[in-house]
Structure formats: C-alpha cells, structure tokens
Write a protein that holds these residues in place. Structure first.
Motif, mmCIF file in Angstrom:
data_model
loop_
_atom_site.group_PDB
_atom_site.id
_atom_site.type_symbol
_atom_site.label_atom_id
_atom_site.label_comp_id
_atom_site.label_asym_id
_atom_site.label_seq_id
_atom_site.Cartn_x
_atom_site.Cartn_y
_atom_site.Cartn_z
ATOM 1 N N PRO A 75 0.803 -1.221 0.000
ATOM 2 C CA PRO A 75 0.000 0.000 0.000
ATOM 3 C C PRO A 75 0.839 1.276 0.000
ATOM 4 N N SER A 76 2.003 1.261 0.654
ATOM 5 C CA SER A 76 2.868 2.436 0.674
ATOM 6 C C SER A 76 4.290 1.994 0.949
ATOM 7 N N LYS A 77 5.256 2.823 0.520
ATOM 8 C CA LYS A 77 6.655 2.466 0.709
ATOM 9 C C LYS A 77 7.521 3.702 0.531
ATOM 10 N N LEU A 78 8.666 3.700 1.226
ATOM 11 C CA LEU A 78 9.605 4.803 1.131
ATOM 12 C C LEU A 78 10.451 4.644 -0.121
ATOM 13 N N LYS A 79 10.576 5.732 -0.886
ATOM 14 C CA LYS A 79 11.394 5.711 -2.092
ATOM 15 C C LYS A 79 12.367 6.880 -2.076
ATOM 16 N N HIS A 80 13.504 6.689 -2.754
ATOM 17 C CA HIS A 80 14.515 7.736 -2.839
ATOM 18 C C HIS A 80 14.801 8.028 -4.307
ATOM 19 N N PHE A 81 14.772 9.317 -4.660
ATOM 20 C CA PHE A 81 15.092 9.759 -6.011
ATOM 21 C C PHE A 81 16.218 10.786 -5.954
ATOM 22 N N ASP A 82 17.005 10.831 -7.000
ATOM 23 C CA ASP A 82 18.021 11.870 -7.149
ATOM 24 C C ASP A 82 17.590 12.748 -8.316
ATOM 25 N N ASN A 83 16.788 13.761 -7.996
ATOM 26 C CA ASN A 83 16.181 14.595 -9.038
ATOM 27 C C ASN A 83 17.218 15.503 -9.693
ATOM 28 N N TYR A 119 16.940 18.383 -10.920
ATOM 29 C CA TYR A 119 16.757 19.818 -10.723
ATOM 30 C C TYR A 119 16.915 20.256 -9.267
ATOM 31 N N VAL A 120 16.458 19.430 -8.328
ATOM 32 C CA VAL A 120 16.456 19.865 -6.923
ATOM 33 C C VAL A 120 17.241 18.948 -6.004
ATOM 34 N N GLY A 121 17.805 17.871 -6.525
ATOM 35 C CA GLY A 121 18.634 16.994 -5.702
ATOM 36 C C GLY A 121 17.874 15.832 -5.076
ATOM 37 N N PRO A 122 18.454 15.208 -4.042
ATOM 38 C CA PRO A 122 17.872 14.006 -3.425
ATOM 39 C C PRO A 122 16.490 14.262 -2.823
ATOM 40 N N LEU A 123 15.617 13.269 -3.008
ATOM 41 C CA LEU A 123 14.260 13.325 -2.470
ATOM 42 C C LEU A 123 13.947 12.021 -1.767
#
Length: 296
Positions: free
Chosen positions: A232-240, A242-246
């Motif tokens: 149903p939900s989960k933590l994810k990490h992105f390296d955008n 334009y704005v950096g780590p999310l």
C-alpha cells in the motif's frame, strides 16, 4: 434450443450490433471531411465501404463482411485503424472494441475512471508529484511536478510513457532512481504477478515484447520468474536532476475494482524533501508559463 445455440446467440447479436455501429459511423462522415472527392453519382450517405477500407488499409471484402455481421476475427490493430478512419471519439472507440470482443491496446483507453474531476485532483495535489497508472505501469495522466520527477516526461512520446519501459531503457529516468537494481527487480516481479490475469491481452503482450526486444537487463531479470504483490505504501529515494535528493512515501489509491487503475502519490518523508518539492513545482510552473506543453 441447444446449449451451443444459446451460447452463440449473444455473439451473433454483438456482431450485428457491431455491423450497425460501423455503418452508422461511416454514414455520418462526408468524403470531403477526409480529403476524398465527392463525385457526381454518390447515392450513399457519407462514405462508401470501399472508402473506409481504403482509409483504414484493410480489404474491401473483409470490411464488407464486417458490416454484414459475418463471423470473422478482427485484430486490435485493424480496430485501431477503423477507429481512426471513422474518427471515433473515446467513448465510441471503447464501444467498438467492446462489440468486437477485443482489448484496446491504447494505454488511456483502459482507464474509464480518467475523469475531468480526477485530472483536477492531480493538479490540486501539487506540489506533491502524482499520476494515474494502470497495473501494467502505463502513465495515463500526471501533474506538472510528477512531469519533472524522474525526467522531462512531456518530452517522452505518449506510447513510451510506461514506468517499466522507462526504468529499463531511458537513461535520464534510470539515473533518477536510487537503488536501481532493487527497484527494477521488484517492478519486474510485480509486472509478472499482474500479467497472470492478462496473459491473452494484446496491451500486456505489447509491453512485454518491447521490454524483451529492447532491454537485455530486463530479459535477465524476467528469466528469474520472481513474483511479488503490491504494497500500500513504501519509502522511495530519487536523485532529481533539478532539486537533488528526495525521500518520498509512495502510496497507491486504487480507483476501481479489479486493480485496473490507481492514483499514485509521493508525499515528502522529511522537511528537506518538502521544500525541494515546492521548488520542483515552481520550476514546472515556470516552464508552463513560457509555453511548454501542458501536463497530460
């Protein structure tokens, strides 16, 4: 009446409904609407059968049989060509495929819940990135913040807007995903689990074939035969870019029965991410003001 006759009757009725529907759509289109000469001796209202066959690149005899309600097989590709030739809108196209007993491979056609209200909701959720996906990862609609989350999504052709396809083939999308190997393995496993209920559907087979043809990495992962169900939900990490780590929490909200389409949202897991999503929205809105394409 025998059991076989009872089973055949609904199919026969549907064929005749299909024939009447095609005839009615053909008769409403004028030759000049599609760049054809009217001629002096035209008695048929609208287009002739041979003109529809010409516009859709199918045989005249075959199309005539279809309008006569004969028991012939019709592919999704031919139905797509007829829908384009007859200028069907979304509702008419869906009706055409339903009468023919076929699955429409066009991604957006599989989401009857993609309403104006849902599109408005996507906008109202900003700066939270949000999109509507179906169970085979087609991106059916998205807001502007999501459009810049992993790549410049508006630069991607609509037929390529599939999260699986992008994750295995698009370098910009791939570079934005932290822990890429784990993400790819889980996505492929979820796709395999979902495909068990759709093995004969052209749209699913099309996505699978493209992945197998264009990604050696996918072929290797697919051969593992792993399956996993959605969470149903989960933590994810992105390296955008334009704005950096999310750091965001991914949540799926299913929009109907049968796990067809879902609203996907990404909420910030910390204050730094919250501020960066605000900045990402500002960038997306700035692009819109200077004439970039509006979100799907």
């Amino acid at each position: 009446m025998t059991t076989m006759q009872q089973e055949a009757r609904p199919t026969e009725i549907r064929r005749h409904e299909l024939a009447g529907f095609l005839r009615s759509r053909r008769e409403r289109i004028m030759p000049e609407d599609v760049g054809l000469p009217r001629g002096r001796r035209r008695r048929t209202p609208g287009l002739r059968r041979e003109e529809v066959a010409q516009l859709s690149a199918v045989g005249v005899t075959w199309y005539t049989w279809l309008e006569q309600g004969r028991d012939i097989q019709v592919s999704a590709q031919v139905l797509d060509a007829l829908a384009r030739a007859l200028r069907l809108d979304a509702s008419e196209r869906a009706h055409l495929f339903a009468l023919a007993g076929a699955i429409d491979p066009t991604p957006a056609a599989s989401c009857a819940t993609l309403t104006p209200e849902l599109r408005q909701m996507l906008t109202q959720l900003e700066p939270l990135p949000a999109c509507v996906q179906n169970s085979r990862y087609d991106i059916l609609a998205h807001n502007r913040t999501y459009g810049l989350l992993l790549c410049d999504l508006d630069d991607i052709p609509p037929e390529d807007r599939n999260c699986m396809f992008l994750a295995f083939t698009n370098e910009r999308w791939r570079s934005s995903i932290v822990h890429l190997d784990d993400v790819l393995r889980i996505m492929a496993a979820k796709f395999r689990a979902g495909m068990a209920d759709h093995l004969a559907e052209p749209a699913w087979k099309t996505v699978l074939k493209r992945l197998l043809d264009e990604s050696a990495e996918f072929r290797e992962v697919w051969e593992r035969h792993e399956v996993v169900q959605s969470l149903p939900s989960k933590l994810k990490h992105f390296d955008n870019a334009y704005v950096g780590p999310l750091a965001v929490v991914h949540t799926d909200l299913w929009l109907g029965r049968g796990g067809g389409a879902r609203l996907v949202t990404y909420t910030p897991a910390d204050e730094t991410t919250r501020a960066r999503l605000d900045r990402l929205q500002e960038l997306a809105l700035g692009r819109a003001r200077v004439g970039s394409p509006a979100p799907s």
